[in-house]
Scaffold this motif. Structure first.
Motif, PDB file in Angstrom:
ATOM      1  N   GLY A 252      30.709  40.283  43.816  1.00 21.71           N
ATOM      2  CA  GLY A 252      31.749  39.290  43.584  1.00 21.71           C
ATOM      3  C   GLY A 252      33.089  39.992  43.434  1.00 21.71           C
ATOM      4  N   ILE A 253      34.098  39.486  44.105  1.00 24.34           N
ATOM      5  CA  ILE A 253      35.458  40.004  43.967  1.00 24.34           C
ATOM      6  C   ILE A 253      36.298  38.891  43.364  1.00 24.34           C
ATOM      7  CG2 ILE A 253      37.459  41.005  45.111  1.00 24.34           C
ATOM      8  CD1 ILE A 253      34.974  42.776  45.265  1.00 24.34           C
ATOM      9  N   LEU A 254      36.715  39.068  42.124  1.00 21.53           N
ATOM     10  CA  LEU A 254      37.470  38.046  41.407  1.00 21.53           C
ATOM     11  C   LEU A 254      38.963  38.336  41.545  1.00 21.53           C
ATOM     12  CD1 LEU A 254      37.786  35.666  39.502  1.00 21.53           C
ATOM     13  CD2 LEU A 254      37.275  37.193  37.576  1.00 21.53           C
ATOM     14  N   GLY A 255      39.669  37.431  42.223  1.00 22.01           N
ATOM     15  CA  GLY A 255      41.097  37.598  42.451  1.00 22.01           C
ATOM     16  C   GLY A 255      41.365  38.188  43.821  1.00 22.01           C
ATOM     17  N   LEU A 256      42.134  37.498  44.627  1.00 26.35           N
ATOM     18  CA  LEU A 256      42.402  37.968  45.981  1.00 26.35           C
ATOM     19  C   LEU A 256      43.878  38.322  46.107  1.00 26.35           C
ATOM     20  CD1 LEU A 256      40.951  38.540  48.573  1.00 26.35           C
ATOM     21  CD2 LEU A 256      41.446  36.215  49.343  1.00 26.35           C
ATOM     22  N   GLY A 257      44.230  39.411  45.431  1.00 27.50           N
ATOM     23  CA  GLY A 257      45.582  39.939  45.511  1.00 27.50           C
ATOM     24  C   GLY A 257      45.558  41.326  46.105  1.00 27.50           C
ATOM     25  N   GLY A 258      46.468  42.186  45.623  1.00 28.92           N
ATOM     26  CA  GLY A 258      46.560  43.535  46.174  1.00 28.92           C
ATOM     27  C   GLY A 258      45.273  44.326  46.018  1.00 28.92           C
ATOM     28  N   VAL A 259      44.759  44.425  44.790  1.00 21.57           N
ATOM     29  CA  VAL A 259      43.512  45.161  44.547  1.00 21.57           C
ATOM     30  C   VAL A 259      42.321  44.380  45.098  1.00 21.57           C
ATOM     31  CG1 VAL A 259      41.999  46.139  42.783  1.00 21.57           C
ATOM     32  CG2 VAL A 259      44.478  46.288  42.507  1.00 21.57           C
ATOM     33  N   LEU A 316      33.836  42.489  40.476  1.00 18.80           N
ATOM     34  CA  LEU A 316      35.012  43.321  40.271  1.00 18.80           C
ATOM     35  C   LEU A 316      36.158  42.389  39.897  1.00 18.80           C
ATOM     36  CD1 LEU A 316      36.117  46.290  40.567  1.00 18.80           C
ATOM     37  CD2 LEU A 316      36.979  45.563  42.799  1.00 18.80           C
ATOM     38  N   ASP A 317      36.575  42.456  38.640  1.00 18.01           N
ATOM     39  CA  ASP A 317      37.597  41.557  38.104  1.00 18.01           C
ATOM     40  C   ASP A 317      38.962  42.222  38.261  1.00 18.01           C
ATOM     41  OD1 ASP A 317      39.291  39.965  36.632  1.00 18.01           O
ATOM     42  OD2 ASP A 317      37.986  39.822  34.869  1.00 18.01           O
ATOM     43  N   THR A 318      39.741  41.739  39.219  1.00 20.72           N
ATOM     44  CA  THR A 318      41.041  42.337  39.529  1.00 20.72           C
ATOM     45  C   THR A 318      42.216  41.517  39.010  1.00 20.72           C
ATOM     46  OG1 THR A 318      41.399  41.212  41.659  1.00 20.72           O
ATOM     47  CG2 THR A 318      39.989  43.175  41.676  1.00 20.72           C
ATOM     48  N   VAL A 319      41.951  40.449  38.285  1.00 20.49           N
ATOM     49  CA  VAL A 319      43.012  39.530  37.854  1.00 20.49           C
ATOM     50  C   VAL A 319      43.877  40.187  36.778  1.00 20.49           C
ATOM     51  CG1 VAL A 319      43.515  37.278  36.827  1.00 20.49           C
ATOM     52  CG2 VAL A 319      41.591  37.534  38.418  1.00 20.49           C
ATOM     53  N   PRO A 320      45.192  40.299  36.994  1.00 22.74           N
ATOM     54  CA  PRO A 320      46.056  40.985  36.034  1.00 22.74           C
ATOM     55  C   PRO A 320      46.683  40.068  34.987  1.00 22.74           C
ATOM     56  CG  PRO A 320      47.288  40.597  38.035  1.00 22.74           C
ATOM     57  CD  PRO A 320      45.914  39.985  38.246  1.00 22.74           C
ATOM     58  N   ALA A 321      46.150  38.870  34.833  1.00 24.16           N
ATOM     59  CA  ALA A 321      46.662  37.910  33.854  1.00 24.16           C
ATOM     60  C   ALA A 321      45.504  37.395  33.011  1.00 24.16           C
ATOM     61  CB  ALA A 321      47.353  36.749  34.567  1.00 24.16           C
ATOM     62  N   TYR A 322      45.829  36.789  31.870  1.00 27.39           N
ATOM     63  CA  TYR A 322      44.775  36.298  30.978  1.00 27.39           C
ATOM     64  C   TYR A 322      43.896  35.268  31.686  1.00 27.39           C
ATOM     65  CZ  TYR A 322      42.269  34.154  27.183  1.00 27.39           C
ATOM     66  OH  TYR A 322      41.254  33.679  26.382  1.00 27.39           O
ATOM     67  N   VAL A 341      39.207  45.732  36.070  1.00 29.04           N
ATOM     68  CA  VAL A 341      40.170  46.742  36.516  1.00 29.04           C
ATOM     69  C   VAL A 341      41.610  46.215  36.462  1.00 29.04           C
ATOM     70  CG1 VAL A 341      38.515  47.948  37.982  1.00 29.04           C
ATOM     71  CG2 VAL A 341      39.897  46.084  38.952  1.00 29.04           C
ATOM     72  N   GLY A 342      41.782  44.926  36.234  1.00 25.94           N
ATOM     73  CA  GLY A 342      43.123  44.359  36.134  1.00 25.94           C
ATOM     74  C   GLY A 342      43.733  44.658  34.772  1.00 25.94           C
ATOM     75  N   ALA A 343      44.964  45.163  34.761  1.00 28.05           N
ATOM     76  CA  ALA A 343      45.654  45.492  33.507  1.00 28.05           C
ATOM     77  C   ALA A 343      46.245  44.216  32.923  1.00 28.05           C
ATOM     78  CB  ALA A 343      46.734  46.531  33.753  1.00 28.05           C
TER      79      ALA A 343
END
Length: 424
Positions: A252-259, A316-322, A341-343
């Motif tokens: 699973g890839i959570l968030g479809l942005g840069g990462v 893989l959780d790439t979301v950089p927001a809450y 991995v999202g800060a």
């Protein structure tokens, strides 16, 4: 006194010479001397004067001692810096640190821009020290090498990621995990080995120890390589443990942005069955047709989420927001792992029952090692993958960050630093 040297390409001189940038004066045996440099087609001509030759109209001087040209300490470079938590970037000039024996001096060609830059520009993480020069996805060309820097040669295309130093002695450093070293030096918003602030790739040049510089493969375009130096290796490092598995991995890839878009491509290239998870249906076609995902899941659709429960080996959780973690934990199989991995600038919350009853776990991963950074570049080139980027000039950078915040980019901005006009 008049001394001549052969001129090398792009004014990049050999190790016992110097790349000249601006007027400066320096004391030699208690006397101030000025060194006028004239760069002709074939020669570098250095003349020594008691007074600056301002009437000549040239602005290039050099420090000469014992009939040899030394590396210039404090060469002047120009970049973009945030001055306060508004995060607005504006021109800023400063001096590079002294070039050490194992250092690489590089001209910045391209630099990626990501959410971590934005968070630090606004003092949302890591207690920003201003002025801050962002940029930690840097691709450059070697201009000069220290006397003991044997890893590269002048003219090589190289990359610099999120860290530029570590202690070299701890268990992490000795295990090729220097990104976890407690004394690591971050590329931006940290303190360099000489006590000066570290400044990133939103600038014309950098000085970096050769250990923290990687080689850009010939088959990989420099602008394509830039996002891999942070975003790409951030996805690659935790996913490589699943590579060459003897079973089909459900990813699973959570968030479809840069990462996220790079994570989807990496997972697919590793042979995983990839489900992209997004908060809306807007990116469904993009994920399935352009990124090659096998499935697309809308997290706000309760029926879809219920149907997908207990089906994924990892997310893989790439979301950089809450965002809440519970709904995504429900998608994992027993022994499944949510890898963050999202800060995220705010604390995330989890119900312990979701972990205990489902035998699930949460872990984090921070960028990758220098070894893994070189690996992702080679992996990307070998698989023929492409990053989905939008190249912009430096004068567009503030608008680029505004668009990034609105998720209005497919999927990474890359700054054309060398092709931009930088003025202090």
């Amino acid at each position: 006194m008049l001394i001549m040297y052969s001129r090398s390409q792009n004014y990049a001189l050999s190790a016992n010479q110097i790349f000249v940038l601006e007027i400066f004066q320096i004391l030699i045996t208690k006397q101030t001397l000025f060194f006028l440099v004239i760069c002709t087609e074939e020669q570098l001509i250095v003349s020594v004067h008691q007074q600056p030759q301002r009437s000549v109209g040239l602005k290039h001087y050099i420090y000469l001692k014992s009939s040899s040209i030394l590396k210039m300490e404090g060469r002047r470079v120009v970049g973009l810096a945030a001055r306060d938590k508004s995060g607005v970037l504006s021109p800023y000039s400063y001096n590079l640190r002294k070039t050490g024996p194992e250092d690489v001096v590089l001209k910045v060609l391209y630099c990626g821009a990501d959410h971590t830059d934005l968070h630090q520009m606004r003092n949302e993480i890591h207690n920003t020290n201003y002025p801050l020069v962002p940029g930690h996805e840097i691709v450059g060309e070697v201009l000069e090498l220290g006397s003991e820097a044997k890893k590269f040669k002048v003219g090589d295309k190289v990359g610099v990621g999120c860290i530029i130093g570590s202690c070299g002695e701890c268990s992490f450093c000795k295990s090729n995990m220097e990104q976890y070293c407690h004394k690591k030096i971050l590329t931006i918003n940290d303190t360099d080995i000489d006590g000066s602030p570290t400044r990133g790739g939103f600038s014309s040049a950098m000085v970096v120890h050769q250990k923290f510089v990687v080689r850009i493969p010939e088959k990989l375009a420099p602008e394509q390589a830039a996002p891999l130096l942070c975003g790409g290796v951030t996805a690659y490092s935790p996913l490589k443990q699943f590579n060459r598995s003897d079973k089909v991995i459900s990813a699973g890839i959570l968030g479809l942005g840069g990462v996220g878009h790079m994570g989807a491509k990496i997972a697919k290239a590793m042979g995983h069955n990839v489900t992209v998870i997004s908060s809306s249906d807007k990116k469904r076609e993009e994920a399935l047709k352009h990124l090659g995902a096998d499935a697309f899941l809308v997290s706000s659709n309760t029926a879809e989420m219920a149907e997908a429960a207990n089906t994924l080996d990892y997310i893989l959780d790439t979301v950089p927001a809450y965002h809440p973690l519970g709904p995504y934990l429900s998608l994992l199989k027993p022994d499944g792992r949510l890898i963050i991995v999202g800060a995220v600038p705010q604390p995330l919350q989890v119900d312990a029952v979701d972990l205990i009853l489902g035998k699930k776990s949460i872990s984090g991963s921070f960028i990758g090692s220098m070894e893994e950074t070189q690996e992702i570049l080679e992996f990307w080139a070998e698989k023929g993958l492409t990053t989905m980027i939008e190249i912009v000039k430096m004068d567009y950078v503030n608008e680029a960050f505004e668009r990034m915040e609105r998720n209005d980019v497919r999927y990474r901005f890359v700054l054309d630093v060398a092709g931009s006009v930088l003025e202090s």
